[in-house]
Structure formats: C-alpha cells, structure tokens
Design a protein around this motif. Structure first.
Motif, PDB file in Angstrom:
ATOM      1  N   ARG A   2       0.835  -1.204   0.000  1.00 13.48           N
ATOM      2  CA  ARG A   2       0.000   0.000   0.000  1.00 13.48           C
ATOM      3  C   ARG A   2       0.867   1.250   0.000  1.00 13.48           C
ATOM      4  O   ARG A   2       0.646   2.189  -0.771  1.00 13.48           O
ATOM      5  N   MET A   3       1.905   1.251   0.848  1.00 13.98           N
ATOM      6  CA  MET A   3       2.810   2.402   0.925  1.00 13.98           C
ATOM      7  C   MET A   3       3.548   2.615  -0.397  1.00 13.98           C
ATOM      8  O   MET A   3       3.726   3.753  -0.841  1.00 13.98           O
ATOM      9  N   THR A   4       3.975   1.532  -1.016  1.00 15.64           N
ATOM     10  CA  THR A   4       4.667   1.614  -2.304  1.00 15.64           C
ATOM     11  C   THR A   4       3.759   2.233  -3.357  1.00 15.64           C
ATOM     12  O   THR A   4       4.187   3.098  -4.132  1.00 15.64           O
ATOM     13  N   ALA A   5       2.489   1.809  -3.375  1.00 19.52           N
ATOM     14  CA  ALA A   5       1.537   2.356  -4.342  1.00 19.52           C
ATOM     15  C   ALA A   5       1.327   3.853  -4.122  1.00 19.52           C
ATOM     16  O   ALA A   5       1.257   4.629  -5.086  1.00 19.52           O
ATOM     17  N   VAL A   6       1.265   4.268  -2.859  1.00 20.78           N
ATOM     18  CA  VAL A   6       1.105   5.696  -2.552  1.00 20.78           C
ATOM     19  C   VAL A   6       2.321   6.476  -3.050  1.00 20.78           C
ATOM     20  O   VAL A   6       2.186   7.536  -3.673  1.00 20.78           O
ATOM     21  N   LEU A   7       3.523   5.960  -2.796  1.00 19.79           N
ATOM     22  CA  LEU A   7       4.739   6.644  -3.254  1.00 19.79           C
ATOM     23  C   LEU A   7       4.799   6.724  -4.777  1.00 19.79           C
ATOM     24  O   LEU A   7       5.199   7.747  -5.339  1.00 19.79           O
ATOM     25  N   GLU A   8       4.409   5.648  -5.467  1.00 17.38           N
ATOM     26  CA  GLU A   8       4.389   5.661  -6.934  1.00 17.38           C
ATOM     27  C   GLU A   8       3.411   6.708  -7.458  1.00 17.38           C
ATOM     28  O   GLU A   8       3.715   7.420  -8.408  1.00 17.38           O
ATOM     29  N   THR A   9       2.255   6.803  -6.824  1.00 16.14           N
ATOM     30  CA  THR A   9       1.270   7.810  -7.223  1.00 16.14           C
ATOM     31  C   THR A   9       1.818   9.213  -6.989  1.00 16.14           C
ATOM     32  O   THR A   9       1.671  10.095  -7.838  1.00 16.14           O
ATOM     33  N   ALA A  10       2.475   9.417  -5.852  1.00 12.97           N
ATOM     34  CA  ALA A  10       3.065  10.727  -5.556  1.00 12.97           C
ATOM     35  C   ALA A  10       4.115  11.095  -6.600  1.00 12.97           C
ATOM     36  O   ALA A  10       4.177  12.251  -7.042  1.00 12.97           O
ATOM     37  N   LYS A  11       4.924  10.123  -7.015  1.00 12.67           N
ATOM     38  CA  LYS A  11       5.926  10.385  -8.059  1.00 12.67           C
ATOM     39  C   LYS A  11       5.258  10.775  -9.370  1.00 12.67           C
ATOM     40  O   LYS A  11       5.697  11.704 -10.043  1.00 12.67           O
ATOM     41  N   LYS A  12       4.208  10.042  -9.737  1.00  9.30           N
ATOM     42  CA  LYS A  12       3.490  10.347 -10.980  1.00  9.30           C
ATOM     43  C   LYS A  12       2.875  11.738 -10.936  1.00  9.30           C
ATOM     44  O   LYS A  12       2.783  12.414 -11.961  1.00  9.30           O
ATOM     45  N   MET A  13       2.445  12.145  -9.754  1.00  3.31           N
ATOM     46  CA  MET A  13       1.847  13.476  -9.593  1.00  3.31           C
ATOM     47  C   MET A  13       2.913  14.552  -9.431  1.00  3.31           C
ATOM     48  O   MET A  13       2.594  15.719  -9.304  1.00  3.31           O
ATOM     49  N   LYS A  14       4.172  14.108  -9.422  1.00  5.92           N
ATOM     50  CA  LYS A  14       5.317  15.022  -9.261  1.00  5.92           C
ATOM     51  C   LYS A  14       5.207  15.852  -7.989  1.00  5.92           C
ATOM     52  O   LYS A  14       5.519  17.032  -7.963  1.00  5.92           O
ATOM     53  N   LEU A  15       4.758  15.159  -6.918  1.00  7.82           N
ATOM     54  CA  LEU A  15       4.687  15.808  -5.611  1.00  7.82           C
ATOM     55  C   LEU A  15       6.064  15.873  -5.003  1.00  7.82           C
ATOM     56  O   LEU A  15       6.882  14.965  -5.175  1.00  7.82           O
ATOM     57  N   ALA A  16       6.339  16.927  -4.261  1.00  4.42           N
ATOM     58  CA  ALA A  16       7.625  17.074  -3.598  1.00  4.42           C
ATOM     59  C   ALA A  16       7.742  16.041  -2.478  1.00  4.42           C
ATOM     60  O   ALA A  16       6.799  15.822  -1.736  1.00  4.42           O
ATOM     61  N   LEU A  17       8.893  15.415  -2.378  1.00  3.54           N
ATOM     62  CA  LEU A  17       9.160  14.503  -1.284  1.00  3.54           C
ATOM     63  C   LEU A  17       9.818  15.285  -0.164  1.00  3.54           C
ATOM     64  O   LEU A  17      10.338  16.378  -0.374  1.00  3.54           O
ATOM     65  N   ALA A  18       9.831  14.715   1.026  1.00  4.36           N
ATOM     66  CA  ALA A  18      10.411  15.391   2.189  1.00  4.36           C
ATOM     67  C   ALA A  18      11.824  15.868   1.885  1.00  4.36           C
ATOM     68  O   ALA A  18      12.626  15.160   1.279  1.00  4.36           O
ATOM     69  N   GLY A  19      12.108  17.088   2.282  1.00  2.00           N
ATOM     70  CA  GLY A  19      13.446  17.628   2.085  1.00  2.00           C
ATOM     71  C   GLY A  19      13.622  18.323   0.740  1.00  2.00           C
ATOM     72  O   GLY A  19      14.636  18.926   0.486  1.00  2.00           O
ATOM     73  N   ARG A  20      12.628  18.214  -0.145  1.00  2.00           N
ATOM     74  CA  ARG A  20      12.691  18.866  -1.448  1.00  2.00           C
ATOM     75  C   ARG A  20      11.713  20.006  -1.486  1.00  2.00           C
ATOM     76  O   ARG A  20      10.595  19.894  -1.024  1.00  2.00           O
ATOM     77  N   SER A  21      12.097  21.103  -2.072  1.00  2.00           N
ATOM     78  CA  SER A  21      11.156  22.218  -2.202  1.00  2.00           C
ATOM     79  C   SER A  21      10.452  22.105  -3.547  1.00  2.00           C
ATOM     80  O   SER A  21      10.933  21.468  -4.473  1.00  2.00           O
ATOM     81  N   ARG A  22       9.329  22.752  -3.649  1.00  2.00           N
ATOM     82  CA  ARG A  22       8.536  22.707  -4.894  1.00  2.00           C
ATOM     83  C   ARG A  22       9.123  23.584  -5.947  1.00  2.00           C
ATOM     84  O   ARG A  22       9.684  24.565  -5.811  1.00  2.00           O
TER      85      ARG A  22
END
Length: 123
Positions: A103-123
C-alpha cells in the motif's frame, strides 16, 4: 495463479492502514525474532528516530498482535536470555506487513506520478 501467502482475516484486514505502533512492531520483527527492548530499539532505528514507543504502548501493542495471531511468543533461542519474552511474526503477520508495504509503495508511486515534492525537497 494461487498465492501461497496466508489470507488475512477480516479482523486483520480492518487494521489497514496500520497505526505507526502496529506497523513498526511488525516491521521490526520482519528480519527475525526479538525481545521487547530490542523491538523498541529497532523501531527507533527503522524510523530514523522519528517514532518512539514507551513500554506501555509497546507491550499493549504486542499483546494485541499476539491476540490477533500476527506475532507469537517463542522460547529464547540458543544463547538468548530466558528471562525475556521473545516474539516473531506469524504467517498472518508477514502477510499483513506485506499488504501495508505494498500500500505504501503504491502511494509513493502515485506521488511520483503526480510530481509531488518529497520530504526535504522544495517545490
């Protein structure tokens, strides 16, 4: 194709998504059996110090997971301290942990596809 993973009971499935305490106890046992204090130490390591449990939360969580047959108490392994209680994942515990990690992996993959900023990265 049939899976050889144990099926999750309805009661186990209702735990998803897992609380941090349940997740980190299961995760800490993913690489082998441990006693309670070792579980607490492993949780701090796995969470990079972001999640800590006191003994009350730890042992309440452990008892709940034993009652749900997700972990089991085992005798001290060779050389282990017989005064301590040791725990390991059951087949159901492995299956539940695997479900949560998927489930967590799927959420992270979706976040990547949406080009959401990950922790420590600015937009």
């Amino acid at each position: 194709m049939a899976s050889n993973k144990p099926a999750l009971s309805d009661e186990q499935r209702r735990l998803l998504p897992l609380t941090p305490a349940v997740f980190f106890v299961l995760f800490s046992l993913g690489d082998g059996e441990k006693h309670g204090y070792a579980i607490m130490q492993k949780v701090v390591t796995l969470s990079d110090g972001q999640f800590r449990m006191g003994p009350g939360t730890l042992y309440t969580t452990i008892q709940r997971l034993v009652d749900l047959q997700l972990i089991e108490e085992i005798p001290a392994a060779g050389g282990g301290d017989a005064r301590r209680r040791y725990y390991r994942l059951t087949g159901g515990g492995h299956a539940l942990l695997g479900s949560e990690l998927s489930r967590m992996t799927a959420v992270l993959e979706t976040a990547k596809k949406m080009k959401l900023a990950l922790a420590g990265r600015s937009r």
